[in-house]
Write a protein that holds these residues in place. Structure first.
Motif, PDB file in Angstrom:
ATOM      1  N   SER A 182      -3.091  -4.039  -1.432  1.00 13.31           N
ATOM      2  CA  SER A 182      -3.579  -2.731  -1.915  1.00 13.31           C
ATOM      3  C   SER A 182      -4.839  -2.316  -1.154  1.00 13.31           C
ATOM      4  CB  SER A 182      -3.812  -2.740  -3.420  1.00 13.31           C
ATOM      5  OG  SER A 182      -4.635  -3.788  -3.783  1.00 13.31           O
ATOM      6  N   ASN A 183      -5.647  -3.312  -0.811  1.00 13.21           N
ATOM      7  CA  ASN A 183      -6.817  -3.064   0.021  1.00 13.21           C
ATOM      8  C   ASN A 183      -6.403  -2.477   1.370  1.00 13.21           C
ATOM      9  OD1 ASN A 183      -9.525  -3.246   0.639  1.00 13.21           O
ATOM     10  ND2 ASN A 183      -9.683  -5.299  -0.251  1.00 13.21           N
ATOM     11  N   LEU A 184      -5.378  -3.089   1.943  1.00 13.87           N
ATOM     12  CA  LEU A 184      -4.883  -2.633   3.248  1.00 13.87           C
ATOM     13  C   LEU A 184      -4.437  -1.181   3.184  1.00 13.87           C
ATOM     14  CD1 LEU A 184      -2.739  -4.278   5.879  1.00 13.87           C
ATOM     15  CD2 LEU A 184      -1.742  -2.323   4.764  1.00 13.87           C
ATOM     16  N   TRP A 185      -3.708  -0.824   2.114  1.00 13.43           N
ATOM     17  CA  TRP A 185      -3.188   0.543   2.033  1.00 13.43           C
ATOM     18  C   TRP A 185      -4.310   1.560   1.810  1.00 13.43           C
ATOM     19  CZ3 TRP A 185       0.967   1.663   4.349  1.00 13.43           C
ATOM     20  CH2 TRP A 185       2.011   0.745   4.434  1.00 13.43           C
ATOM     21  N   VAL A 186      -5.373   1.130   1.106  1.00 11.25           N
ATOM     22  CA  VAL A 186      -6.521   2.029   0.939  1.00 11.25           C
ATOM     23  C   VAL A 186      -7.164   2.285   2.304  1.00 11.25           C
ATOM     24  CG1 VAL A 186      -8.849   2.234  -0.034  1.00 11.25           C
ATOM     25  CG2 VAL A 186      -6.988   1.391  -1.456  1.00 11.25           C
TER      26      VAL A 186
END
Lengths: 86, 185
Positions: free
Chosen positions: B162-166
Motif C-alpha cells: 500500500s505504501n508503494l501504491w501511495v
C-alpha cells in the motif's frame, strides 16, 4: 455497506486506475472503475491524464539502470573519486 | 557568470539514469552504454577544473558523453575494428543465399522524425522525473521503466504494497501534471 460493494470513492478509483496502468487491477476492480468513470468528472480527468502518461512512457521507450548496475557504477566511481578528495 | 557548482558526490544519483537513457538510444547494448556512462563520469572527474559553471553539470556531462560516444564509433569503425567483425552470409538454414539486407528484420516503420520526437519525449520525461523526490523517482523507475513486480520492489526497498501504491500515485500525479504542462497539452 452494500453501496461500497459496487460504488467506490474517488480515491479508490484513482488507486484502481494506477493499478490498471500496470495491468494489476482485477476484473471486478475494472468494473467498479468503469462505473465510477461513467459519472465522476474528477476520476475521468485523472484517468485521462494517467493513460496519457502511460502512453508517453511506452512511446518514449525510456530506459534506466537497475539497482545492481547503478551500485556497480557507484562503486567504481567512488574508488576514483577518493583519489581526488585526498 | 558562473552559476553552477560542481558536486561529483551526487553525480551517480542525479545523472546516471539520464546519461544511460541518452546513451542506450545511440549504442547497441546495455554493457556498452554502462561503460560509456562510467567513462564519462571518470572523465568528468579528471576535467573538473575545466568546469566553468556557465552550463549545468548535466549539460556539461552530456557534452563529455557525446565525445565518448563519437570515440566509441570511431573505434569500432577503425580498420582494426572492421577486421574484428565476423559475418556469415549463409546461415545454414532455409534462408541460405538471401542477401544480408533481406535477413535483417525491419524493426519498425519509425521515421527519423518519429525517432527524434521520441528522443525529445524521453528527455522531457527525464526532466519531469528530476523534479520528483528521490524515493518517488526510484519507485516509479523500478515499477514503470524496469518493470519490476510490486513484491520485488517492496522486498528491495522494505516497504509495504500500500505504501508503494501511495508513492506511485504521488509520482504519477506530479509527472502527469509536468508532462501536461510541457508536452501533452
Amino acid at each position: 455497506m452494500k453501496k461500497s460493494f459496487l460504488f467506490i470513492s474517488c480515491e479508490e478509483a484513482k488507486h484502481i486506475c494506477d493499478k490498471r496502468q500496470y495491468d494489476e487491477a482485477s476484473g471486478w476492480e475494472r468494473i467498479k472503475l468503469g462505473l465510477r468513470l461513467a459519472w465522476c468528472r474528477v476520476t475521468r480527468s485523472y484517468s485521462s491524464k494517467n493513460n496519457k502518461l502511460t502512453q508517453a512512457m511506452k512511446k518514449a521507450e525510456v530506459n534506466c539502470l537497475n539497482q545492481t548496475e547503478k551500485q556497480n557504477l557507484q562503486n567504481a566511481f567512488e574508488q576514483e573519486l577518493a583519489k581526488y578528495q585526498h | 557568470m558562473a552559476n553552477h557548482k560542481i558536486e561529483p558526490n551526487n553525480w551517480i544519483k542525479l545523472y546516471s539514469d539520464y546519461l544511460f537513457n541518452y546513451t542506450i538510444t545511440r549504442v547497441s547494448s546495455r554493457e556498452i552504454a554502462q561503460d560509456l556512462v562510467s567513462e564519462t563520469f571518470l572523465a568528468g572527474l579528471k576535467s573538473m577544473s575545466n568546469f566553468k559553471g556557465k552550463a549545468s553539470e548535466r549539460t556539461w556531462l552530456v557534452s563529455i558523453l557525446k565525445r565518448k560516444i563519437i570515440d566509441h564509433y570511431r573505434k569500432i569503425n577503425s580498420k582494426k575494428g572492421k577486421a574484428e567483425v565476423r559475418m556469415s552470409y549463409n546461415s545454414g538454414d532455409e534462408n541460405d543465399g538471401d542477401w544480408l539486407e533481406e535477413q535483417i528484420a525491419d524493426s519498425s516503420d519509425m521515421t527519423a522524425q518519429d525517432s527524434m520526437e521520441n528522443t525529445e519525449l524521453g528527455n522531457q520525461i527525464y526532466e519531469c522525473l528530476s523534479k520528483l523526490p528521490n524515493k518517488q523517482a526510484q519507485v516509479f523507475k523500478m515499477k514503470t521503466i524496469l518493470g519490476y513486480e510490486t513484491k520485488a520492489i517492496c522486498n528491495e526497498l522494505n516497504i509495504t504494497a500500500s505504501n508503494l501504491w501511495v508513492i506511485i500515485h504521488r509520482a504519477r500525479t506530479t509527472l502527469a501534471e509536468c508532462m501536461e504542462k510541457n508536452w501533452l497539452k
